[in-house]
Design a protein around this motif. Sequence first.
Motif, PDB file in Angstrom:
ATOM      1  N   VAL A   1       0.812  -1.229   0.000  1.00 54.15           N
ATOM      2  CA  VAL A   1       0.000   0.000   0.000  1.00 54.15           C
ATOM      3  C   VAL A   1       0.838   1.268   0.000  1.00 54.15           C
ATOM      4  O   VAL A   1       0.311   2.361  -0.219  1.00 54.15           O
ATOM      5  N   GLY A   2       2.131   1.181   0.279  1.00 52.90           N
ATOM      6  CA  GLY A   2       2.975   2.361   0.347  1.00 52.90           C
ATOM      7  C   GLY A   2       3.096   2.893   1.761  1.00 52.90           C
ATOM      8  O   GLY A   2       3.043   2.135   2.734  1.00 52.90           O
ATOM      9  N   SER A   3       3.222   4.219   1.885  1.00 60.17           N
ATOM     10  CA  SER A   3       3.393   4.850   3.190  1.00 60.17           C
ATOM     11  C   SER A   3       2.124   4.729   4.022  1.00 60.17           C
ATOM     12  O   SER A   3       1.012   4.865   3.503  1.00 60.17           O
ATOM     13  N   VAL A   4       2.294   4.458   5.317  1.00 58.52           N
ATOM     14  CA  VAL A   4       1.161   4.341   6.235  1.00 58.52           C
ATOM     15  C   VAL A   4       1.509   5.060   7.531  1.00 58.52           C
ATOM     16  O   VAL A   4       2.671   5.197   7.900  1.00 58.52           O
ATOM     17  N   THR A   5       0.486   5.530   8.232  1.00 57.01           N
ATOM     18  CA  THR A   5       0.676   6.187   9.520  1.00 57.01           C
ATOM     19  C   THR A   5       0.958   5.149  10.595  1.00 57.01           C
ATOM     20  O   THR A   5       0.200   4.194  10.754  1.00 57.01           O
ATOM     21  N   VAL A   6       2.049   5.346  11.336  1.00 54.44           N
ATOM     22  CA  VAL A   6       2.380   4.461  12.450  1.00 54.44           C
ATOM     23  C   VAL A   6       2.899   5.298  13.612  1.00 54.44           C
ATOM     24  O   VAL A   6       3.407   6.405  13.426  1.00 54.44           O
ATOM     25  N   SER A   7       2.793   4.744  14.810  1.00 55.84           N
ATOM     26  CA  SER A   7       3.308   5.408  15.998  1.00 55.84           C
ATOM     27  C   SER A   7       3.693   4.361  17.031  1.00 55.84           C
ATOM     28  O   SER A   7       3.324   3.188  16.919  1.00 55.84           O
ATOM     29  N   ASN A   8       4.440   4.812  18.029  1.00 54.07           N
ATOM     30  CA  ASN A   8       4.859   3.935  19.138  1.00 54.07           C
ATOM     31  C   ASN A   8       5.644   2.729  18.628  1.00 54.07           C
ATOM     32  O   ASN A   8       5.286   1.578  18.868  1.00 54.07           O
ATOM     33  N   ILE A   9       6.721   3.019  17.929  1.00 60.41           N
ATOM     34  CA  ILE A   9       7.611   1.995  17.383  1.00 60.41           C
ATOM     35  C   ILE A   9       8.915   1.996  18.186  1.00 60.41           C
ATOM     36  O   ILE A   9       9.462   3.055  18.488  1.00 60.41           O
ATOM     37  N   VAL A  10       9.409   0.802  18.510  1.00 55.44           N
ATOM     38  CA  VAL A  10      10.682   0.667  19.208  1.00 55.44           C
ATOM     39  C   VAL A  10      11.618  -0.174  18.344  1.00 55.44           C
ATOM     40  O   VAL A  10      11.284  -1.303  17.966  1.00 55.44           O
ATOM     41  N   VAL A  11      12.792   0.380  18.032  1.00 60.53           N
ATOM     42  CA  VAL A  11      13.842  -0.337  17.301  1.00 60.53           C
ATOM     43  C   VAL A  11      15.098  -0.222  18.159  1.00 60.53           C
ATOM     44  O   VAL A  11      15.725   0.837  18.217  1.00 60.53           O
ATOM     45  N   ARG A  12      15.456  -1.295  18.862  1.00 58.47           N
ATOM     46  CA  ARG A  12      16.571  -1.188  19.803  1.00 58.47           C
ATOM     47  C   ARG A  12      17.413  -2.452  19.823  1.00 58.47           C
ATOM     48  O   ARG A  12      16.942  -3.548  19.570  1.00 58.47           O
ATOM     49  N   GLN A  13      18.696  -2.258  20.099  1.00 59.29           N
ATOM     50  CA  GLN A  13      19.658  -3.346  20.312  1.00 59.29           C
ATOM     51  C   GLN A  13      19.784  -4.259  19.095  1.00 59.29           C
ATOM     52  O   GLN A  13      19.988  -5.465  19.225  1.00 59.29           O
ATOM     53  N   ASN A  14      19.686  -3.686  17.901  1.00 60.12           N
ATOM     54  CA  ASN A  14      19.791  -4.457  16.668  1.00 60.12           C
ATOM     55  C   ASN A  14      21.118  -4.189  15.963  1.00 60.12           C
ATOM     56  O   ASN A  14      21.773  -3.176  16.179  1.00 60.12           O
ATOM     57  N   PHE A  15      21.498  -5.113  15.083  1.00 59.16           N
ATOM     58  CA  PHE A  15      22.636  -4.941  14.191  1.00 59.16           C
ATOM     59  C   PHE A  15      22.047  -4.754  12.794  1.00 59.16           C
ATOM     60  O   PHE A  15      21.570  -5.711  12.180  1.00 59.16           O
ATOM     61  N   LEU A  16      22.055  -3.525  12.287  1.00 54.60           N
ATOM     62  CA  LEU A  16      21.325  -3.175  11.073  1.00 54.60           C
ATOM     63  C   LEU A  16      22.267  -2.620  10.022  1.00 54.60           C
ATOM     64  O   LEU A  16      23.396  -2.219  10.326  1.00 54.60           O
TER      65      LEU A  16
END
Length: 345
Positions: free
Chosen positions: A147-162
């Motif tokens: 669908v493409g871009s979507v509204t999101v909130s309250n995301i946590v991205v932590r302690q990853n190797f990216l």
Amino acid sequence: MKHLFTAFFLILSFVALPVAQAQTVRRCNNSGLTTAGVNIYTTLQAAHDAASAGDIIYLEPTGISYGNLICVRPLTIIGNGYFLGQNPGLQLDTRESQTGTVTFANGSAGSRITGCVTGTLNIGASNVTVERNKTSPDVYIGYNPSVGSVTVSNIVVRQNFLFRLYFYPGSAAVAVSNVNVSNNILEGGITTPTGAYIGLGSILISNNVIGGVSGSGNQAQIEVDNAVIKNNVMTTATSTFTPRNNAYSYNISAGTQFGTANGNRQNLAPATLFVGGTASPDGAFQLRPGSPAIGTGESGADLGAFGGPAPYRLAGIPNVPTIYQYNQSVSGNTLNATISTKSNN
């Protein structure tokens, strides 16, 4: 060894069940071995399709991909970690729990993935936690390929190797907000498509390392808006950072990206900061004795992925009990076995 895998995941299952008794624990195993029992699947998508909201899916380590996933219900997905052969003593089985592209789509709000090695990871739902994974090439926040871009909130991205993280708001009306990006190691950078900065709000970028341990880094950069940026280390002198509407403090750069105001420091080579050397790919980013990044962050915190209130965990070990040692001996007709486990908060 097959029976050891079974015992391993049964231990994890019994630990997890008292936390939320309505959860069903499901296992993925694509090793080709005959495994007895119910709720065992050869692909991650099949386990998802059979699951109910709140279920737990364990990806048993085989080193073979469990395929792509489009997630449309809240689930917890747990793998074995990564770089385990280079970080000994953490897991008995050093193989990885691998997936293809993972997309958290509408309906998956509340999901969590941890300890996995994934392809592209798309976060197209709110309240998603991405923790202690190795992902390549990209993580997209606010994007669903269908669908493409979507509204999101309250995301946590932590302690990853990216490698690289994209914020992907479509506009001010299709926004990405309340995102915590902390204690990650990123060879690439954290960026936003040109013209989409207005769609960002309440972003925290803290205690990350941007760029390679030797000062290399393909597209290493921080290009965001409406963010608090603190306690980070940018290892590449040629990386880019455009301040825009950001508050940035207590960051270190190999070049002059952050300047010297507000506790920021510049022209510090990564060799003066990290242990480097022959350590594991993630362990190389631990701070060396006497490092200028020790105790010089906000409120006296260490800078980089191993600092702050939730430091990076070597090898992406998920915060569930793990087996790190197994010994057995035979005495007459008796098999004596000792299994050593540890918690990983």
